[in-house]
Design a protein around this motif. Structure first.
Motif, PDB file in Angstrom:
ATOM      1  N   UNK A   1       0.837  -1.202   0.000  1.00 36.38           N
ATOM      2  CA  UNK A   1       0.000   0.000   0.000  1.00 36.38           C
ATOM      3  C   UNK A   1       0.877   1.259   0.000  1.00 36.38           C
ATOM      4  N   UNK A   2       1.957   1.220   0.767  1.00 35.55           N
ATOM      5  CA  UNK A   2       2.853   2.381   0.816  1.00 35.55           C
ATOM      6  C   UNK A   2       3.454   2.643  -0.559  1.00 35.55           C
ATOM      7  N   UNK A   3       3.784   1.587  -1.252  1.00 40.49           N
ATOM      8  CA  UNK A   3       4.383   1.776  -2.579  1.00 40.49           C
ATOM      9  C   UNK A   3       3.350   2.222  -3.614  1.00 40.49           C
ATOM     10  N   UNK A   4       2.115   1.766  -3.434  1.00 41.06           N
ATOM     11  CA  UNK A   4       1.050   2.235  -4.327  1.00 41.06           C
ATOM     12  C   UNK A   4       0.828   3.734  -4.120  1.00 41.06           C
ATOM     13  N   UNK A   5       0.833   4.127  -2.873  1.00 43.60           N
ATOM     14  CA  UNK A   5       0.632   5.536  -2.557  1.00 43.60           C
ATOM     15  C   UNK A   5       1.767   6.378  -3.142  1.00 43.60           C
ATOM     16  N   UNK A   6       2.980   5.845  -3.018  1.00 43.25           N
ATOM     17  CA  UNK A   6       4.144   6.569  -3.528  1.00 43.25           C
ATOM     18  C   UNK A   6       4.111   6.694  -5.048  1.00 43.25           C
ATOM     19  N   UNK A   7       3.350   5.802  -5.711  1.00 43.79           N
ATOM     20  CA  UNK A   7       3.301   5.828  -7.173  1.00 43.79           C
ATOM     21  C   UNK A   7       2.249   6.794  -7.703  1.00 43.79           C
ATOM     22  N   UNK A   8       1.428   7.364  -6.831  1.00 43.75           N
ATOM     23  CA  UNK A   8       0.367   8.255  -7.304  1.00 43.75           C
ATOM     24  C   UNK A   8       0.897   9.430  -8.136  1.00 43.75           C
ATOM     25  N   UNK A   9       1.982  10.076  -7.695  1.00 40.37           N
ATOM     26  CA  UNK A   9       2.507  11.161  -8.543  1.00 40.37           C
ATOM     27  C   UNK A   9       2.969  10.652  -9.911  1.00 40.37           C
ATOM     28  N   UNK A  10       3.451   9.409  -9.956  1.00 37.45           N
ATOM     29  CA  UNK A  10       3.861   8.842 -11.253  1.00 37.45           C
ATOM     30  C   UNK A  10       2.651   8.667 -12.164  1.00 37.45           C
ATOM     31  N   UNK A  11       1.549   8.193 -11.568  1.00 37.39           N
ATOM     32  CA  UNK A  11       0.333   8.015 -12.361  1.00 37.39           C
ATOM     33  C   UNK A  11      -0.193   9.365 -12.833  1.00 37.39           C
TER      34      UNK A  11
END
Lengths: 433, 269
Positions: A184-194
């Protein structure tokens, strides 16, 4: 060729005798297309036949094998249909985690489509690998998102291709809380990438290709549709999924192993753009804001807007997965008990490529006695042919074959049909008269 | 690759026949490793990734999918002729795949039951693995194969080394992983004792039965396992279905399933 009245017979087997899985044949007379055939030649594998006689518990493992890129979609439509027969109501945990599971597949499949299949078209490369040298940041970002999607699928399915975690009633296994927290932490961290991906995709030079067609997707009024909802179409159709066959007729045509489906006689669109057109109000707030900033204006009937729609759905899926995995707790049992019974059931979910509909009949012991599967590609196929006809005519049939072929490939790839690879083999035949 | 010209990069092709595309993802899901691999080899044909040159001569041809149409029979012969190493990847390419279930029945009749106009569809009555049709050099089993398998194979072949095939049964890997045995502790009909590993014993780790997607291990005792399943209360026909699923065309699973279905009077589903 500029003299449209001249009788011309041009046959351009660009890739002689390869595959035959995806080929386009165009007959033209006086600058107009008289006949156009998109031949989808995926060898038949007869799933609907060999599912007969199988136990309900084997179906999820079997139907995953229909598509390596969207196995979750096949599993989710199948278990839903079987659960409706057995009267099983999965609990809130199962429903939420299935949505996360599905988010993983959207992220993986859309990222793969945008970067490995579609993007090279816009940048003039043969492949994403060739593009990596000049656009390493964008391609690698896409691969990272694809990998994250795979990780979400593996969290619930042990692996991303043909995951083994799904069953009628729920899951075989609940992920450990620590694994969920980490991902979940890594998904959250990927939001700016998306978000960066959405902005990048919004800048692609998309052909201006407004057309007139109906579109169909699930809608449930509560959340952006993945695995629940009613059939909803731009025509005003609002019906339970069990009634799809009352509104859509499938027909076999001589030139394709994928059936042609028509909604009340009309070719129609399913997939990301159809979903976005019908459900934009249900996107997560952040994604809706991003849509407002980057477009496209909705509803859109430019099929090429499927690409920004895919990017937006990656963003939405990340937001959803992060939200649904907050405060995660493994349940005592990750599935509902199932007592088989005889009956007929329907399941429809939103595969990355569009509505995927299953219908099963079972006997009293839960064995399948009949199966019918309507995948997104067969629903889109008639629409793809209409799109090809409009796009090629708008370009002008006196254009060089190489240009027409590339344009045709782009049109087909844009639908991301489950024959993605076959469309690279587009063997174009133009017969001009 | 021992014989490759100095400085010349090895040429690799990835072909697709009758399949779900899932085994190509062993490459397409490699991410950064795919970029690195593409720096070491030239992908001259890999339709899903972009390059298309199906008749190119290559050092290694990976083939996903089974032989299920007349056209595929012709294609695999051309691929064989053009390849130094021919490496089938995945269940379809090694044993005909799940679609080989038609081989146990009347394939033509099945086609007619799915397609209203079967005459429009060019299809063989059978689905077979690549080795049933042409010589192969090495096989990667699994439904699907994974990135670890394909990278290990590329690495070995590029250095002129014969890749070492997996030999262990899923049970061995399961024990090493410390999984609780689902067959012993829960009475679940697990195919782990007759299935070759390579998957990582994923299913038992999830508390469920192995359904044999990596294919039979060497010297599997299908007879004893079938009797064990029967002892757990499975009907002969259910035992047959356990053997006849992803690798139904592969011996000894094929014969084992047949024995339970025919000799023991199970209904034909």
């Amino acid at each position: 060729m500029s003299d449209a009245g001249r009788r011309i017979d041009i046959r351009v087997p660009v890739l002689a005798r390869v595959e035959g899985e995806g080929a386009l044949e165009v007959h033209a007379e006086a600058g107009r297309i008289t006949d156009l055939r998109l031949r989808i030649y995926e060898p038949p594998r007869l799933f609907e036949r060999f599912l007969v006689g199988r136990d309900h518990s084997e179906v999820a493992d079997a139907v995953a094998r229909i598509c390596g890129i969207c196995p979750v979609a096949y599993q989710m439509s199948a278990v839903q249909a079987l659960e409706s027969i057995f009267g099983v109501e999965p609990d809130e945990w199962v429903r939420a985690m299935r949505r996360v599971f599905y988010c993983g597949e959207w992220i993986q499949s859309h990222a793969l489509h945008i970067h490995l299949l579609a993007a090279p078209d816009f940048f003039g490369y043969e492949s994403a690998l060739a593009m990596t040298a000049d656009h390493p940041g964008e391609v690698r970002r896409g691969m990272r998102l694809q990998a994250l999607g795979n990780e979400v699928m593996a969290l619930f399915g042990a692996r991303a291709v043909h995951p083994v975690g799904a069953r009628v009633g729920g899951f075989h296994h609940a992920p450990a809380a620590a694994a969920v927290r980490d991902l979940r932490a890594r998904l959250e961290a990927a939001l700016p990438e998306a978000e960066a991906l959405v902005r990048w995709a919004a800048g692609f030079p998309l052909p201006d290709n407004g057309q007139d067609f109906p579109y169909l997707a699930l809608r449930n009024g509560a959340d952006y549709p993945m695995n629940r909802g009613r059939l909803s179409a731009s025509t005003g159709l609002d019906a339970p999924v069990s009634e799809l066959a009352d509104h859509v007729a499938e027909e076999q045509v001589p030139h394709s192993t994928a059936f042609h489906a028509r909604l009340h006689g009309e070719p129609y669109l399913v997939g990301p753009l159809a979903r976005l057109n019908l459900n934009a109000d249900l996107l997560p707030t952040e994604t809706r804001a991003l849509l407002g900033e980057t477009g496209p204006a909705l509803p859109s009937t430019n099929p090429f807007h499927s690409l920004p729609a895919r990017a937006l759905e990656i963003h939405a899926a990340l937001v959803e997965a992060v939200r649904l995995l907050a405060d995660y707790r493994a349940p005592e049992r990750p599935h509902a008990e199932v007592t088989p019974r005889a009956g007929v059931g329907y399941g429809a979910t939103e595969a990355p490529r569009g509505l995927l509909w299953h219908r099963y009949e079972t006997d009293g012991s839960g064995r399948v006695t009949a199966a019918r599967i309507m995948p997104p590609t067969s629903q889109n196929q008639a629409r793809m042919e209409e799109d090809l006809r409009a796009t090629l005519e708008a370009r002008g049939l006196d254009a060089p074959d190489a240009e027409l072929r590339f344009l045709g490939e782009r049109v087909i790839r844009n639908y991301d049909p489950c024959i993605s690879c076959a469309t690279h083999f587009l063997d174009l035949t133009v017969r001009r008269r | 690759m021992g014989a490759a010209k100095p400085g010349a990069r090895p040429r690799v092709a990835v072909h697709k026949l009758s399949s779900c595309d899932g085994c190509q993802l062993a490459f397409l899901d490699l991410g950064e490793d795919l970029v690195r691999l593409a720096e070491l080899v030239d992908f001259v044909h890999f339709a899903e990734a972009g390059p298309v040159d199906p008749d190119a001569e290559v050092d290694i041809a990976f083939v996903e999918g089974s032989i299920a149409t007349p056209d595929e029979v012709a294609r695999i012969k051309r691929i064989r002729a053009n390849s130094r190493y021919l490496v089938p990847i995945g269940a379809c390419a090694t044993s005909g795949g799940i679609q080989a279930l038609r081989n146990l029945h009347d394939g033509e009749k099945w086609l007619a039951e799915v397609y209203p106009s079967p005459e429009y569809v060019e299809s063989l009555a059978t689905s077979t693995g690549i080795a049933d049709n042409v010589d192969v050099d090495y096989e990667l089993w699994g439904c699907p194969v994974n990135g670890r398998q394909v990278l290990a194979a590329v690495r070995a072949l590029l250095w002129g080394v014969d890749p070492v095939p997996e030999q262990d049964k899923v049970c061995m890997e399961c024990k090493r992983a410390g999984n609780v045995c689902v067959l012993v502790s829960r009475g679940t009909p697990c195919l782990g004792p007759v299935t070759v590993t390579g998957c990582g014993a994923l299913c038992p780790a999830f508390g469920r039965d192995c359904y044999g997607c990596y294919g039979p291990a060497e010297n599997p005792n299908t007879e004893a396992l079938g009797r064990r399943f029967r002892g757990l209360g499975l009907l002969p026909e259910e035992v047959a279905r356990r053997f006849h699923f992803i690798h139904s065309h592969r011996e000894p699973l094929r014969s084992a399933g047949r024995r339970w279905r025919e000799d023991r009077g199970a209904d034909d589903p």
